[in-house]
Design a protein around this motif. Structure first.
Motif, PDB file in Angstrom:
ATOM      1  N   ASP A 123      -2.086   1.701   9.749  1.00 45.15           N
ATOM      2  CA  ASP A 123      -3.133   1.333   8.802  1.00 45.15           C
ATOM      3  C   ASP A 123      -3.825   2.598   8.343  1.00 45.15           C
ATOM      4  O   ASP A 123      -4.276   3.400   9.173  1.00 45.15           O
ATOM      5  CB  ASP A 123      -4.163   0.409   9.445  1.00 45.15           C
ATOM      6  N   ASN A 140      -6.077  -0.440   4.036  1.00 39.84           N
ATOM      7  CA  ASN A 140      -4.625  -0.444   3.865  1.00 39.84           C
ATOM      8  C   ASN A 140      -4.251   0.294   2.578  1.00 39.84           C
ATOM      9  O   ASN A 140      -3.657  -0.261   1.658  1.00 39.84           O
ATOM     10  CB  ASN A 140      -4.082  -1.870   3.878  1.00 39.84           C
ATOM     11  N   ASN A 164      -0.818   0.065   0.995  1.00 40.09           N
ATOM     12  CA  ASN A 164      -0.336  -1.311   0.790  1.00 40.09           C
ATOM     13  C   ASN A 164       0.862  -1.644   1.681  1.00 40.09           C
ATOM     14  O   ASN A 164       1.859  -2.207   1.233  1.00 40.09           O
ATOM     15  CB  ASN A 164       0.006  -1.524  -0.684  1.00 40.09           C
ATOM     16  N   GLN A 165       0.768  -1.292   2.962  1.00 42.64           N
ATOM     17  CA  GLN A 165       1.854  -1.542   3.911  1.00 42.64           C
ATOM     18  C   GLN A 165       1.710  -2.950   4.487  1.00 42.64           C
ATOM     19  O   GLN A 165       0.836  -3.206   5.297  1.00 42.64           O
ATOM     20  CB  GLN A 165       1.822  -0.511   5.036  1.00 42.64           C
ATOM     21  N   LYS A 166       2.566  -3.850   4.076  1.00 44.34           N
ATOM     22  CA  LYS A 166       2.536  -5.222   4.567  1.00 44.34           C
ATOM     23  C   LYS A 166       3.478  -5.334   5.768  1.00 44.34           C
ATOM     24  O   LYS A 166       4.531  -5.947   5.699  1.00 44.34           O
ATOM     25  CB  LYS A 166       2.905  -6.182   3.458  1.00 44.34           C
ATOM     26  N   TRP A 168       1.790 -11.018   9.070  1.00 47.16           N
ATOM     27  CA  TRP A 168       1.908  -9.638   8.614  1.00 47.16           C
ATOM     28  C   TRP A 168       0.555  -9.173   8.102  1.00 47.16           C
ATOM     29  O   TRP A 168      -0.361  -9.962   7.898  1.00 47.16           O
ATOM     30  CB  TRP A 168       2.973  -9.487   7.528  1.00 47.16           C
ATOM     31  N   ASN A 169       0.438  -7.850   7.923  1.00 46.78           N
ATOM     32  CA  ASN A 169      -0.808  -7.267   7.420  1.00 46.78           C
ATOM     33  C   ASN A 169      -1.079  -7.728   6.004  1.00 46.78           C
ATOM     34  O   ASN A 169      -0.156  -7.914   5.220  1.00 46.78           O
ATOM     35  CB  ASN A 169      -0.716  -5.742   7.401  1.00 46.78           C
ATOM     36  N   SER A 170      -2.343  -7.844   5.700  1.00 48.24           N
ATOM     37  CA  SER A 170      -2.700  -8.132   4.319  1.00 48.24           C
ATOM     38  C   SER A 170      -2.504  -6.864   3.493  1.00 48.24           C
ATOM     39  O   SER A 170      -2.402  -5.765   4.026  1.00 48.24           O
ATOM     40  CB  SER A 170      -4.146  -8.609   4.231  1.00 48.24           C
ATOM     41  N   GLY A 171      -2.460  -7.001   2.212  1.00 42.61           N
ATOM     42  CA  GLY A 171      -2.227  -5.857   1.332  1.00 42.61           C
ATOM     43  C   GLY A 171      -3.479  -5.019   1.120  1.00 42.61           C
ATOM     44  O   GLY A 171      -4.458  -5.104   1.867  1.00 42.61           O
TER      45      GLY A 171
END
Length: 149
Positions: A33, A58, A61-63, A135-138
């Motif tokens: 992150d 983020n 923008n790593q999802k 998954w991670n949010s954008g």
């Protein structure tokens, strides 16, 4: 209703969700992150200031995938359960053979191959098995102005 091992579902037989914990279950991408928080404080008068803040979460923008679904059978569905009523868990058992004998796997109108782990060929298999479900949010950003006195 699918209950945990040791309890009795509505069908009256002991059952348990099928959960695979093989070596590939935990192999996910590295979670990185990157956040950016630039700010500027501008003095207006002797004791009064304006604070400008830009907060980016983020940044790249790593999802990234954080979890894979490892439940093989359809949950809370008695027809996809494995029958453990005649199994001595202390002696070990062939869970794949028991899974292929579930009601859905044995129904030819629903399942073409009861030993398959493809949900298109075996209706007992959870359609989200092996897929990412968290998954991670954008990218997210905020801009704030604060008056301080």
């Amino acid at each position: 209703m699918n209950n945990l091992a040791g309890s009795k579902p509505s069908s009256g037989r002991a059952s348990s969700p099928v959960l695979l914990l093989d070596q590939s279950a935990g192999d996910l991408a590295v979670l990185l992150d990157s956040h950016l928080v630039p700010l500027k404080i501008k003095k207006i008068k002797e004791s009064k200031r304006l604070r400008f803040e830009f907060n980016v979460l983020n940044l790249f923008n790593q999802k990234t995938i954080r979890h894979l679904d490892v439940l093989v059978n359809r949950q809370r569905d008695p027809s996809a359960e494995t029958d453990l009523s005649n199994v001595n868990l202390l002696n070990g058992f062939n869970w794949q053979r028991l899974f292929s004998q579930s009601t859905y796997a044995q129904d030819p109108s629903l399942s073409a191959d009861p030993t398959s782990f493809d949900p298109h060929k075996n209706y007992s298999v959870n359609p989200t098995y092996g897929l990412s479900d968290l998954w991670n949010s954008g990218l997210a950003a905020r801009f704030g102005i604060k008056f301080m006195f």
